[in-house]
Design an enzyme around this catalytic site. Structure first.
Site, PDB file in Angstrom:
ATOM      1  CG  ASP A   1      43.521  33.103  44.092  1.00 36.80           C
ATOM      2  OD1 ASP A   1      44.190  34.067  44.331  1.00 36.80           O
ATOM      3  OD2 ASP A   1      43.309  32.420  45.051  1.00 36.80           O
TER       4      ASP A   1
ATOM      5  CG  ASP B   1      46.996  37.226  46.687  1.00 34.30           C
ATOM      6  OD1 ASP B   1      46.940  36.186  45.730  1.00 34.30           O
ATOM      7  OD2 ASP B   1      46.271  37.242  47.625  1.00 34.30           O
TER       8      ASP B   1
END
Length: 565
Positions: free
Chosen positions: A182, A384
């Site tokens: 992430d 992201d």
């Protein structure tokens, strides 16, 4: 006497085939002619693809040789046939179903986005109460030693969306674990035994530090413990075992445990000693199936910063176009000769840990959208890996949606789905035409999205524009992982830039050349239809026979068929 053409059986067969062709190809009305120039222009402005290419198949497709970098780890979607979690899905169905409903995936995606926005605007009047998966880290000390080399990334439900995970080894001897990677998080952690509070169900055996000869807790007096506290702004906590961490997510998920050092194995040739991570003994939340999280943010506690000597703060990944294809995650430099275009990082005052870019324009079907430059200068876009859709301010989303609807006007619209308000029923089409979308970034960088990066496919009856609009004017734009599909995204953190290389792990670009499915008010022409190719071959063959017959009869006695009446 009738003409030879009108009584020639080959002539009648030729005409019959032509008529049959117009009736047979998808039972569409008459085909309007297009010029070679128009056809060429459409190739550059539209994706012409089989509808089936947007769906995962029932079998796993590996990366072709040369597509991934040396030593790269596979990126696999958690709910696809490439994942060992999908053993129960052995159906021969062409379209393999997801194990998690799309409504749940997009609902969790919205929660993550709200959490990101809330974190960035925390303490301000415009802040919103988020419940998503962008974590607020509460760490009481210790720095982790990161892993190196390429990692296999698999997409999962862990961050409340179609996020991806990698397989790494932890401890001595190494135990394989699935960790979500992430770019929006910094702390790396995994579930550990004993579960003093609770542990959620994971696919791998929970890591037991007592079985590793290289594990050690970080003492509260360690500079690593105090460094983490100062880096995160969270007051450190301690126990008899040493420095403690607590990471909490806005949707209620959390992990609490010891900050520790351990050996992390990425590949056989990439092993990181004294990796700083969180060994979680009390874990709750939506991390179903995976063991924890690999933080790739920019904070000093992140994997990227901890492995700066080994990987020079460079990593890249390529997310596959469907759940039945494989992508890759790689740590370290990339060859300078590769066709990678770079745009500089932008800054977000609210956070120095996230990755932000300057979005300067959006084009659809080759035409720049009429969006005032002031709109782009007023916000930054956060890139992201864990967010699914791309979220834009209304002033940018509105023109994109309207232009997309205009370009897709020949297809029947379907009802909206979750945050997706522009959807189409494509169930009656084998081949579809989707307008190309180009995102322009600072430094004159233009990134062309794959067809799989333009639409989000719920089903054949609901294929939607994969963009959504932000809830508040102050919300930051977010570039989600759908738009990043098939593009190698290179994070050169040391160089302060992000690079893009198109068509790096499959995708629909292979269908966009030499084929077309043109729609207009009078009908459609499917120039990539397999039956069309067969028909053209048959017509050319008949035409050749007719020509041969004419040549032969010109040197032979002419037959008057009226004599046989």
């Amino acid at each position: 006497m009738a003409s030879a053409n009108s009584s020639n059986p080959f002539f009648f067969a030729f005409i019959s085939l032509v008529c049959f062709f117009f009736f047979f190809v998808e039972n569409k009305p008459f085909v309007s002619a297009i010029t070679r120039k128009e056809y060429s222009e459409l190739q550059h402005t539209h994706h012409h693809i089989p509808l089936s290419s947007l769906f995962p198949s029932s079998s796993c497709s590996s990366l072709p040789p040369g597509r991934s970098r040396k030593g790269s780890l596979e990126v696999v979607h958690k709910h696809g046939p490439c994942s060992k979690l999908m053993k129960q899905h052995t159906s021969s169905s062409v379209k393999a179903p997801l194990t998690v409903p799309h409504s749940e995936i997009l609902g969790q995606d919205k929660a993550r986005v709200r959490a990101i926005q809330s974190k960035l605007w925390e303490g301000q009047s415009e802040a919103r109460e988020g419940d998503g998966r962008s974590a607020t880290s509460e760490v009481s000390g210790q720095v982790a030693a990161p892993a190196e080399a390429p990692l296999p990334a698999r997409s999962g439900k862990i961050l409340g969306s179609g996020d991806y995970f990698v397989r790494v080894g932890l401890g001595t001897p190494a135990r394989e674990l699935s960790l979500i990677f992430d770019t929006g998080s910094d702390l790396t952690w995994t579930q550990c035994l004993p579960c003093d509070g609770s542990c959620y169900t994971q696919n791998d055996t929970i890591f037991d530090p007592s079985h590793s000869s290289s594990y050690s807790n970080i003492p509260c007096s360690s500079s690593q413990c105090s460094q983490l506290s100062s880096a995160t702004g969270i007051e450190q906590k301690c126990s008899a075992d040493g420095c403690l961490y607590h990471t909490k997510y806005a949707d209620g998920s959390s992990s609490t445990g010891n900050l520790a050092n351990e050996t992390l194995t990425i590949t056989q040739t990439h092993v990181v000693d004294n990796f700083l991570f969180g060994c979680g003994h009390d874990n709750k939340g939506l991390f179903n199936g995976t063991a924890g999280l690999l933080g790739l943010g920019r904070n000093p506690i992140s994997f990227v910063q901890q492995t700066s000597d080994m990987f020079h703060r460079i990593f890249s990944y390529c997310i596959p176009s469907t759940a039945s294809e494989v992508g890759y995650l790689t740590f370290g430099g990339v060859p300078a000769s590769d066709n990678i275009i770079y745009t500089p990082f932008s800054s977000i005052p609210q956070s120095s840990s996230v990755y932000a870019l300057d979005l300067t324009g959006i084009s659809l079907a080759g035409a720049s959208l009429s969006i005032p430059s002031s709109v782009f200068s007023s916000f930054r876009v956060l890139i992201d890996s864990g967010t699914v859709l791309t979220w834009l301010p209304q002033a940018a989303y509105g023109p994109l949606r309207d232009a997309f609807r205009n370009a897709m006007s020949k297809y029947p619209m379907a009802g909206s789905f979750a945050e997706l308000d522009t959807c189409y029923d494509l169930s009656g089409y084998e081949t579809v035409v989707i307008p190309k979308v180009t995102l322009s970034f600072g430094g004159g960088v233009n990134v062309n999205l794959d067809a799989s990066g333009v639409v989000y496919v719920v089903s054949e009856t609901q294929v939607c524009l994969a963009f959504a609009t932000n809830e508040h004017l102050v919300d930051i734009a977010i570039l989600g992982n759908v738009q990043q599909k098939t593009i190698e995204v290179v994070y050169d953190v040391g160089g302060g830039r992000i690079g893009f290389r198109s068509a790096s792990c499959g995708g629909n670009s292979r269908f966009s050349t030499g084929s077309a499915n043109l729609n207009n008010s009078t009908g459609s022409a499917n120039l990539n239809h397999p039956n069309l190719i067969w028909m053209i071959a048959a017509i050319l063959s008949l035409n050749s026979q007719i020509t041969t017959l004419r040549l032969s009869t010109s040197q032979s006695p002419q037959i008057n068929y009226n004599d046989y009446d």
